[in-house]
Scaffold this motif. Structure first.
Motif, PDB file in Angstrom:
ATOM      1  N   UNK A 148       0.823  -1.210   0.000  1.00 55.04           N
ATOM      2  CA  UNK A 148       0.000   0.000   0.000  1.00 55.04           C
ATOM      3  C   UNK A 148       0.865   1.272   0.000  1.00 55.04           C
ATOM      4  N   UNK A 149       2.164   1.110  -0.249  1.00 51.40           N
ATOM      5  CA  UNK A 149       3.141   2.198  -0.352  1.00 51.40           C
ATOM      6  C   UNK A 149       3.489   2.822   0.986  1.00 51.40           C
ATOM      7  N   UNK A 150       3.051   2.225   2.082  1.00 53.87           N
ATOM      8  CA  UNK A 150       3.394   2.754   3.399  1.00 53.87           C
ATOM      9  C   UNK A 150       4.742   2.223   3.831  1.00 53.87           C
ATOM     10  N   UNK A 151       5.451   3.045   4.599  1.00 55.41           N
ATOM     11  CA  UNK A 151       6.765   2.690   5.107  1.00 55.41           C
ATOM     12  C   UNK A 151       6.678   2.434   6.604  1.00 55.41           C
ATOM     13  N   UNK A 152       7.229   1.312   7.048  1.00 52.87           N
ATOM     14  CA  UNK A 152       7.159   0.918   8.450  1.00 52.87           C
ATOM     15  C   UNK A 152       8.572   0.847   9.012  1.00 52.87           C
ATOM     16  N   UNK A 171      10.998  -0.388  11.591  1.00 50.84           N
ATOM     17  CA  UNK A 171      11.041  -1.475  12.578  1.00 50.84           C
ATOM     18  C   UNK A 171      11.718  -1.034  13.872  1.00 50.84           C
ATOM     19  N   UNK A 172      12.485   0.042  13.818  1.00 45.21           N
ATOM     20  CA  UNK A 172      13.166   0.545  15.013  1.00 45.21           C
ATOM     21  C   UNK A 172      12.185   1.195  15.980  1.00 45.21           C
ATOM     22  N   UNK A 173      11.231   1.950  15.421  1.00 47.98           N
ATOM     23  CA  UNK A 173      10.256   2.654  16.265  1.00 47.98           C
ATOM     24  C   UNK A 173       8.905   1.958  16.285  1.00 47.98           C
ATOM     25  N   UNK A 174       8.782   0.879  15.514  1.00 48.10           N
ATOM     26  CA  UNK A 174       7.512   0.140  15.389  1.00 48.10           C
ATOM     27  C   UNK A 174       6.353   1.062  15.025  1.00 48.10           C
ATOM     28  N   UNK A 175       6.602   1.884  14.003  1.00 49.77           N
ATOM     29  CA  UNK A 175       5.552   2.804  13.561  1.00 49.77           C
ATOM     30  C   UNK A 175       5.715   3.108  12.074  1.00 49.77           C
ATOM     31  N   UNK A 176       4.620   3.555  11.472  1.00 52.29           N
ATOM     32  CA  UNK A 176       4.670   3.971  10.076  1.00 52.29           C
ATOM     33  C   UNK A 176       5.319   5.342  10.008  1.00 52.29           C
ATOM     34  N   UNK A 177       6.100   5.567   8.944  1.00 49.50           N
ATOM     35  CA  UNK A 177       6.772   6.850   8.779  1.00 49.50           C
ATOM     36  C   UNK A 177       6.519   7.380   7.368  1.00 49.50           C
ATOM     37  N   UNK A 178       6.801   8.650   7.202  1.00 46.72           N
ATOM     38  CA  UNK A 178       6.609   9.326   5.917  1.00 46.72           C
ATOM     39  C   UNK A 178       7.957   9.509   5.214  1.00 46.72           C
ATOM     40  N   UNK A 179       7.908   9.936   3.973  1.00 47.19           N
ATOM     41  CA  UNK A 179       9.148  10.257   3.255  1.00 47.19           C
ATOM     42  C   UNK A 179       9.900  11.389   3.951  1.00 47.19           C
ATOM     43  N   UNK A 180       9.164  12.324   4.537  1.00 49.27           N
ATOM     44  CA  UNK A 180       9.805  13.418   5.263  1.00 49.27           C
ATOM     45  C   UNK A 180      10.616  12.878   6.444  1.00 49.27           C
ATOM     46  N   UNK A 181      10.116  11.844   7.084  1.00 51.24           N
ATOM     47  CA  UNK A 181      10.841  11.245   8.206  1.00 51.24           C
ATOM     48  C   UNK A 181      12.051  10.450   7.706  1.00 51.24           C
ATOM     49  N   UNK A 182      11.922   9.836   6.548  1.00 52.79           N
ATOM     50  CA  UNK A 182      13.073   9.149   5.959  1.00 52.79           C
ATOM     51  C   UNK A 182      14.133  10.191   5.606  1.00 52.79           C
TER      52      UNK A 182
END
Length: 177
Positions: free
Chosen positions: A21-25, A27-38
């Motif tokens: 679904x194009x979402x990024x997860x 594994x370090x924070x166990x949460x979904x993140x955005x491209x801005x967070x990447x």
């Protein structure tokens, strides 16, 4: 006498999973993140890898290219159309293999210059830094111009070397250029 082995610290990289679904997860924070967070991970020099959940394929380059595309879509792009066209022309060209290393080496030189400036300007406020850069623009351009000249010379040397090697290889097969 028994010697103890000292465990070396292991450099771990963060694993980010990309779902269909194009979402990024993360594994370090166990949460979904955005491209801005990447992008923030990149800015913080945090090592990470983006893996496709279904195939296990490494998608890191693809995600980094998406971030660049977003940044280039903003008000002040870094790459002009002629620069992008020149990069595209290197795909499939004999120099393609050298281009990545060439760009990487030049980016490292630029980052070294930036780090030196940052170290020397620790006591400057943002306003003072802006004024300093406005006054130093010709000096900075001159300094970077020297790096660009070195870069150009390196590129020309690589091109000459490839031409010589190609000539030698063709000569070995009895083909003249």
């Amino acid at each position: 006498m028994q010697s103890k082995k000292v465990a070396e610290p292991k450099v771990t990289q963060r694993i980010i999973k990309k779902y269909p679904n194009r979402r990024l997860y993360d594994t370090d924070t166990s949460s979904y993140i955005t491209l801005a967070q990447v992008k923030r991970l990149v800015m913080d020099s945090e090592p990470f890898v983006v893996m496709d959940v279904k195939t296990g394929e490494d998608l890191t380059r693809s995600i980094l290219l998406q971030i660049i595309l977003e940044e280039e879509s903003n008000d002040s792009p870094m790459f002009t159309a002629p620069v992008l066209a020149s990069v595209i022309r290197f795909y499939g060209h004999a120099m393609q293999g050298f281009m990545g290393g060439y760009l990487e080496k030049n980016m490292q030189q630029l980052m070294d210059v930036q780090a030196k400036f940052a170290e020397q300007s620790k006591g400057l406020s943002p306003e003072m830094w802006t004024q300093f850069m406005a006054l130093q623009s010709p000096v900075l351009q001159s300094m970077l111009g020297g790096k660009l000249e070195q870069s150009k010379n390196l590129f020309e040397q690589m091109q000459e070397q490839m031409q010589k090697q190609t000539g030698q290889m063709l000569g070995a097969f009895g083909i003249k250029r």
